[in-house]
Design a protein around this motif. Structure first.
Motif, PDB file in Angstrom:
ATOM      1  N   GLU A 142      97.884 123.827  26.161  1.00 26.27           N
ATOM      2  CA  GLU A 142      97.542 124.954  27.031  1.00 26.27           C
ATOM      3  C   GLU A 142      98.604 125.266  28.079  1.00 26.27           C
ATOM      4  O   GLU A 142      98.688 126.409  28.552  1.00 26.27           O
ATOM      5  CB  GLU A 142      96.197 124.703  27.697  1.00 26.27           C
ATOM      6  CG  GLU A 142      96.157 123.480  28.601  1.00 26.27           C
ATOM      7  CD  GLU A 142      94.762 123.248  29.168  1.00 26.27           C
ATOM      8  OE1 GLU A 142      93.884 124.108  28.928  1.00 26.27           O
ATOM      9  OE2 GLU A 142      94.549 122.220  29.840  1.00 26.27           O
ATOM     10  N   LYS A 143      99.432 124.291  28.451  1.00 25.95           N
ATOM     11  CA  LYS A 143     100.472 124.531  29.446  1.00 25.95           C
ATOM     12  C   LYS A 143     101.848 124.712  28.811  1.00 25.95           C
ATOM     13  O   LYS A 143     102.857 124.823  29.511  1.00 25.95           O
ATOM     14  CB  LYS A 143     100.507 123.385  30.458  1.00 25.95           C
ATOM     15  CG  LYS A 143      99.239 123.287  31.293  1.00 25.95           C
ATOM     16  CD  LYS A 143      99.327 122.178  32.326  1.00 25.95           C
ATOM     17  CE  LYS A 143      98.042 122.094  33.149  1.00 25.95           C
ATOM     18  NZ  LYS A 143      98.100 121.007  34.165  1.00 25.95           N
ATOM     19  N   ASP A 144     101.878 124.750  27.480  1.00 27.46           N
ATOM     20  CA  ASP A 144     103.131 124.941  26.766  1.00 27.46           C
ATOM     21  C   ASP A 144     103.463 126.435  26.698  1.00 27.46           C
ATOM     22  O   ASP A 144     102.572 127.280  26.651  1.00 27.46           O
ATOM     23  CB  ASP A 144     103.002 124.371  25.343  1.00 27.46           C
ATOM     24  CG  ASP A 144     104.332 124.279  24.633  1.00 27.46           C
ATOM     25  OD1 ASP A 144     104.792 125.312  24.101  1.00 27.46           O
ATOM     26  OD2 ASP A 144     104.922 123.179  24.596  1.00 27.46           O
ATOM     27  N   ASN A 149     110.292 126.900  26.549  1.00 30.67           N
ATOM     28  CA  ASN A 149     110.064 125.719  27.387  1.00 30.67           C
ATOM     29  C   ASN A 149     111.361 125.249  28.035  1.00 30.67           C
ATOM     30  O   ASN A 149     112.431 125.381  27.447  1.00 30.67           O
ATOM     31  CB  ASN A 149     109.466 124.599  26.538  1.00 30.67           C
ATOM     32  CG  ASN A 149     107.994 124.832  26.240  1.00 30.67           C
ATOM     33  OD1 ASN A 149     107.189 124.973  27.137  1.00 30.67           O
ATOM     34  ND2 ASN A 149     107.653 124.892  24.958  1.00 30.67           N
ATOM     35  N   LEU A 182     100.856 129.960  26.614  1.00 25.66           N
ATOM     36  CA  LEU A 182     100.557 130.505  27.932  1.00 25.66           C
ATOM     37  C   LEU A 182      99.991 131.924  27.812  1.00 25.66           C
ATOM     38  O   LEU A 182     100.300 132.649  26.864  1.00 25.66           O
ATOM     39  CB  LEU A 182     101.809 130.516  28.800  1.00 25.66           C
ATOM     40  CG  LEU A 182     102.308 129.151  29.281  1.00 25.66           C
ATOM     41  CD1 LEU A 182     103.594 129.309  30.078  1.00 25.66           C
ATOM     42  CD2 LEU A 182     101.244 128.443  30.130  1.00 25.66           C
TER      43      LEU A 182
END
Length: 262
Positions: free
Chosen positions: A169-171, A116, A175
């Protein structure tokens, strides 16, 4: 005869030393692969741990990252750093052969990059690191020996390995590219130990310190034991040892322990 192999991201061996000592005394793993020791090799608390009967190999760096292998059996053929990028200075990989009474077992302690924010350079580094791991893991299979790649993979493999996918879900940990890279490791011929013995999910190895995640049961499963066919055939059970997370000054990760009939 059985061999127990554990993986635990301790989130600083110095800050967590009383917890680690207590766990080693209680759980008595034959091999413990530690991640995020956050110290240089010279500062690793060897005396305190050797007193419990463990041999130690560490590959650390100041403040960040760092991995170690503790073993009640002799440690041989030690390799620090993941092959494929000589300029990568992050201490995230340590591999060794454990000379157990039942024969050699190859283990690795892995601290895979978080990645991230994604997209971005950190996520690119994560995926490139996973490609290097894929290449090396494939080479290890050629030895045809029990091999256990243990560590914090920073990957949520399935929706059932997360308390709420809408939050994750967007981490980078969830992904599609991350999950695909993790599946590729398994398709090489490795078995994910927890999935083999308990396919249901909903057992977690990480609870963030923020927002009372532990108290609410809001966890994710990102610490894994990947087993070569020779190790998977001998896998008897997997234990996610939740009690450690409830201790004072606990790591945000939980040890996962595999038992192998070798």
């Amino acid at each position: 005869m059985t061999l127990t192999v554990a993986s635990w991201n301790v989130n600083s061996i110095k800050a967590r030393l009383p917890n680690v000592i207590e766990w080693l005394e209680d759980a008595k793993p034959d091999v413990a692969c530690l991640q995020e020791i956050k110290t240089v090799d010279e500062a690793f608390p060897r005396e305190e741990i050797e007193r419990l009967g463990y041999n130690i190999e560490a590959h650390g760096q100041k403040t960040y990252n760092g991995v170690a292998i503790l073993s009640r059996h002799p440690i041989e053929d030690v390799q620090a750093r993941l092959p494929g990028d000589d300029e990568d200075e992050q201490a995230r990989y340590l591999e060794a052969v454990i000379s157990a009474e039942t024969g050699p077992v190859r283990v690795a302690s892995i601290y895979l990059p978080n990645g991230n924010p994604a997209p971005g350079p950190k996520y690119d580094y994560k995926l490139a690191w996973m490609e290097r791991l894929y290449a090396h893991a494939g080479r290890l299979l050629a030895y045809e020996e029990p091999t256990i790649l243990a560590g914090d993979y920073n990957c949520i493999p399935r929706d059932s390995d997360c308390w709420d996918m809408a939050e994750w879900e967007k981490d980078a940990l969830a992904l599609p590219q991350t999950r695909a890279a993790f599946r590729a490791l398994k398709w090489l011929g490795y078995t994910e130990a927890f999935e083999q013995v308990d396919g249901r999910g909903h057992q977690y190895t990480f609870y963030d310190y923020q927002a009372g995640r532990w108290q609410k049961g809001h966890g994710i499963r990102i610490d894994h034991l990947l087993c070569s066919p020779q190790a998977a055939d001998r896998l008897e059970g997997v234990d996610i040892q939740r009690a450690t997370r409830g201790k004072p000054k606990a790591s945000d990760h939980i040890p996962i322990v595999g038992t192998f009939a070798l």
